[in-house]
Design a protein around this motif. Sequence first.
Motif, PDB file in Angstrom:
ATOM      1  N   GLU A   1       0.835  -1.188   0.000  1.00 33.40           N
ATOM      2  CA  GLU A   1       0.000   0.000   0.000  1.00 33.40           C
ATOM      3  C   GLU A   1       0.875   1.246   0.000  1.00 33.40           C
ATOM      4  N   GLY A   2       0.274   2.373  -0.388  1.00 30.55           N
ATOM      5  CA  GLY A   2       0.965   3.649  -0.292  1.00 30.55           C
ATOM      6  C   GLY A   2       1.308   4.302  -1.608  1.00 30.55           C
ATOM      7  N   ALA A   3       1.427   3.510  -2.684  1.00 34.69           N
ATOM      8  CA  ALA A   3       1.791   4.074  -3.985  1.00 34.69           C
ATOM      9  C   ALA A   3       0.600   4.156  -4.932  1.00 34.69           C
ATOM     10  N   GLY A   4      -0.492   3.468  -4.599  1.00 36.03           N
ATOM     11  CA  GLY A   4      -1.663   3.475  -5.467  1.00 36.03           C
ATOM     12  C   GLY A   4      -1.360   2.926  -6.843  1.00 36.03           C
ATOM     13  N   ASN A   5      -2.149   3.347  -7.800  1.00 37.45           N
ATOM     14  CA  ASN A   5      -1.872   3.005  -9.203  1.00 37.45           C
ATOM     15  C   ASN A   5      -0.967   4.089  -9.775  1.00 37.45           C
ATOM     16  N   SER A   6       0.320   3.962  -9.520  1.00 36.76           N
ATOM     17  CA  SER A   6       1.275   4.976  -9.974  1.00 36.76           C
ATOM     18  C   SER A   6       1.373   4.975 -11.484  1.00 36.76           C
ATOM     19  N   SER A   7       1.430   6.169 -12.060  1.00 41.09           N
ATOM     20  CA  SER A   7       1.625   6.320 -13.506  1.00 41.09           C
ATOM     21  C   SER A   7       2.819   7.227 -13.743  1.00 41.09           C
ATOM     22  N   TRP A   8       3.244   7.318 -15.024  1.00 41.92           N
ATOM     23  CA  TRP A   8       4.484   8.038 -15.300  1.00 41.92           C
ATOM     24  C   TRP A   8       4.450   8.640 -16.699  1.00 41.92           C
ATOM     25  N   GLY A   9       3.833   9.822 -16.790  1.00 36.88           N
ATOM     26  CA  GLY A   9       3.782  10.519 -18.075  1.00 36.88           C
ATOM     27  C   GLY A   9       2.766   9.903 -19.014  1.00 36.88           C
ATOM     28  N   GLY A  10       2.716  10.394 -20.225  1.00 37.89           N
ATOM     29  CA  GLY A  10       1.763   9.847 -21.184  1.00 37.89           C
ATOM     30  C   GLY A  10       1.496  10.796 -22.332  1.00 37.89           C
ATOM     31  N   HIS A  11       0.566  10.382 -23.167  1.00 33.85           N
ATOM     32  CA  HIS A  11       0.251  11.119 -24.387  1.00 33.85           C
ATOM     33  C   HIS A  11      -1.255  11.345 -24.467  1.00 33.85           C
ATOM     34  N   ILE A  12      -1.668  12.603 -24.705  1.00 34.96           N
ATOM     35  CA  ILE A  12      -3.078  12.933 -24.904  1.00 34.96           C
ATOM     36  C   ILE A  12      -3.429  12.789 -26.373  1.00 34.96           C
ATOM     37  N   ILE A  13      -4.567  12.141 -26.656  1.00 33.37           N
ATOM     38  CA  ILE A  13      -5.074  12.024 -28.023  1.00 33.37           C
ATOM     39  C   ILE A  13      -6.558  12.364 -28.025  1.00 33.37           C
ATOM     40  N   GLN A  14      -6.959  13.273 -28.880  1.00 30.13           N
ATOM     41  CA  GLN A  14      -8.381  13.562 -29.042  1.00 30.13           C
ATOM     42  C   GLN A  14      -9.013  12.464 -29.867  1.00 30.13           C
ATOM     43  N   ASP A  15     -10.185  11.991 -29.436  1.00 34.80           N
ATOM     44  CA  ASP A  15     -10.855  10.918 -30.159  1.00 34.80           C
ATOM     45  C   ASP A  15     -11.183  11.365 -31.583  1.00 34.80           C
ATOM     46  N   PRO A  16     -10.932  10.521 -32.585  1.00 35.24           N
ATOM     47  CA  PRO A  16     -11.170  10.937 -33.972  1.00 35.24           C
ATOM     48  C   PRO A  16     -12.645  11.097 -34.327  1.00 35.24           C
ATOM     49  N   LEU A  17     -13.553  10.509 -33.530  1.00 41.34           N
ATOM     50  CA  LEU A  17     -14.978  10.565 -33.837  1.00 41.34           C
ATOM     51  C   LEU A  17     -15.780  11.420 -32.865  1.00 41.34           C
ATOM     52  N   ASP A  18     -15.213  11.694 -31.707  1.00 42.77           N
ATOM     53  CA  ASP A  18     -15.910  12.459 -30.678  1.00 42.77           C
ATOM     54  C   ASP A  18     -14.943  13.508 -30.133  1.00 42.77           C
ATOM     55  N   GLU A  19     -15.111  14.758 -30.543  1.00 43.66           N
ATOM     56  CA  GLU A  19     -14.136  15.794 -30.193  1.00 43.66           C
ATOM     57  C   GLU A  19     -14.110  16.121 -28.706  1.00 43.66           C
ATOM     58  N   ARG A  20     -15.132  15.697 -27.950  1.00 37.31           N
ATOM     59  CA  ARG A  20     -15.167  15.957 -26.519  1.00 37.31           C
ATOM     60  C   ARG A  20     -14.638  14.775 -25.689  1.00 37.31           C
ATOM     61  N   LEU A  21     -14.155  13.762 -26.362  1.00 34.90           N
ATOM     62  CA  LEU A  21     -13.568  12.605 -25.675  1.00 34.90           C
ATOM     63  C   LEU A  21     -12.046  12.630 -25.873  1.00 34.90           C
ATOM     64  N   PHE A  22     -11.321  12.546 -24.766  1.00 35.79           N
ATOM     65  CA  PHE A  22      -9.864  12.545 -24.825  1.00 35.79           C
ATOM     66  C   PHE A  22      -9.324  11.264 -24.197  1.00 35.79           C
ATOM     67  N   HIS A  23      -8.274  10.748 -24.822  1.00 35.72           N
ATOM     68  CA  HIS A  23      -7.607   9.548 -24.352  1.00 35.72           C
ATOM     69  C   HIS A  23      -6.231   9.940 -23.818  1.00 35.72           C
ATOM     70  N   LEU A  24      -5.806   9.258 -22.770  1.00 39.15           N
ATOM     71  CA  LEU A  24      -4.448   9.382 -22.252  1.00 39.15           C
ATOM     72  C   LEU A  24      -3.849   7.985 -22.224  1.00 39.15           C
TER      73      LEU A  24
END
Length: 376
Positions: A80-103
């Motif tokens: 316990e204590g670290a949770g679901n640690s992540s480390w950077g990433g890339h944002i992509i706008q969904d090609p079909l839904d402009e209000r949906l973003f992926h990381l």
Amino acid sequence: MQRVDALWLLISWILMVIPSQGCSTDEDCSLNGICSQAEQKCTCDKGWRAEDCSELDLYPATRWSGYNHTNATGPDFYKEGAGNSSWGGHIIQDPLDERLFHLVTSQMAHGCGLAGWRPFSTIVRAESRTGPTGPYEFAQTLFGTFHHNPTIIYSPADGKYLLYCIGRDIETPGACTSQKFNNTISVSSSADLKHWEPPEAQLENVTNPAPWPLWSPQDPTHAMLLAVEKNNIYTAQNFSGPYDLMVEPHNTDRSEDPFLWQDKRGNWHFLVHYLIDIDLGLKGPRVGAHAFARQWQGPWAFNNKTLAYNTTVEFTDGTSTVYYRRERPKLYFSDDGSMTPIYLINGVQEFNQSGSYTLIQPIGPSAGEYERRLGF
């Protein structure tokens, strides 16, 4: 912490007393602006500031935006204590839904913090319907252990998204530990960001992939550039390789985690994790640097005078945080053809914490304009 603050104050004072030299060419503006010959002054492009246009025009971030699940717990956690640690990433706008973003980001399995990134790193996709800064919620695991450091680029020539990463399929131990083994860069492709082909190995004993397609409307080529550690650049006739080493800058100082892009004028840039403070036994505060060139073949100029960013982040609630680590820089650009950077994405870790998370910070007024246009 006090040592870091004192060092940063000293650096700031030194920079203030250095006399201004003005500009004579656009290179003096870091190719992020135009030099006025009459005034000997740079006019910086949107998203950049400072006398030489090499500092990102960062605006306050929102706490608990980005992808921060360091408070998570689960039945499969080894600690316990670290949770679901992540480390950077890339944002992509969904090609079909402009209000949906992926990381697409690295997430450590079994509650293992950043120290266990190898072998516990996986690559996951998260989603946000509240704007490009998030907060993002887990959507799916794209690749299990061990896969790390994903970078995604869209290839117009192929009509696909390309995901470059390091890693290979391995069985992880039954406790959070750190392992050492050589890295391999692989590439996968997808038409919809959800269904991916198995990664195909491209380069062995190399890390930090940073791709950029050479496609343009005038030259719809399939050729790819692939930058890696030390800011070396490989080329291939298509994304599936083979990749040949073409550029070794040698003059880009001690750095890692390159992010490569071509601007609206056709110039080339790197944003990198600067390692200058490592020799002092520190992870910061000087962590963000910028390099630039007229052609990707070089010659490359590394700006070791003006930081692109540092480890201090201002927040919209009026507080600030000095991070222990701030690495894995990536930019998200405007969609109007101007290649204005509007978000900076980093992996961050606070002092005396085993967990890490992905921070997204707006750049300049263009970030707010972009969100308002989308109805956020």
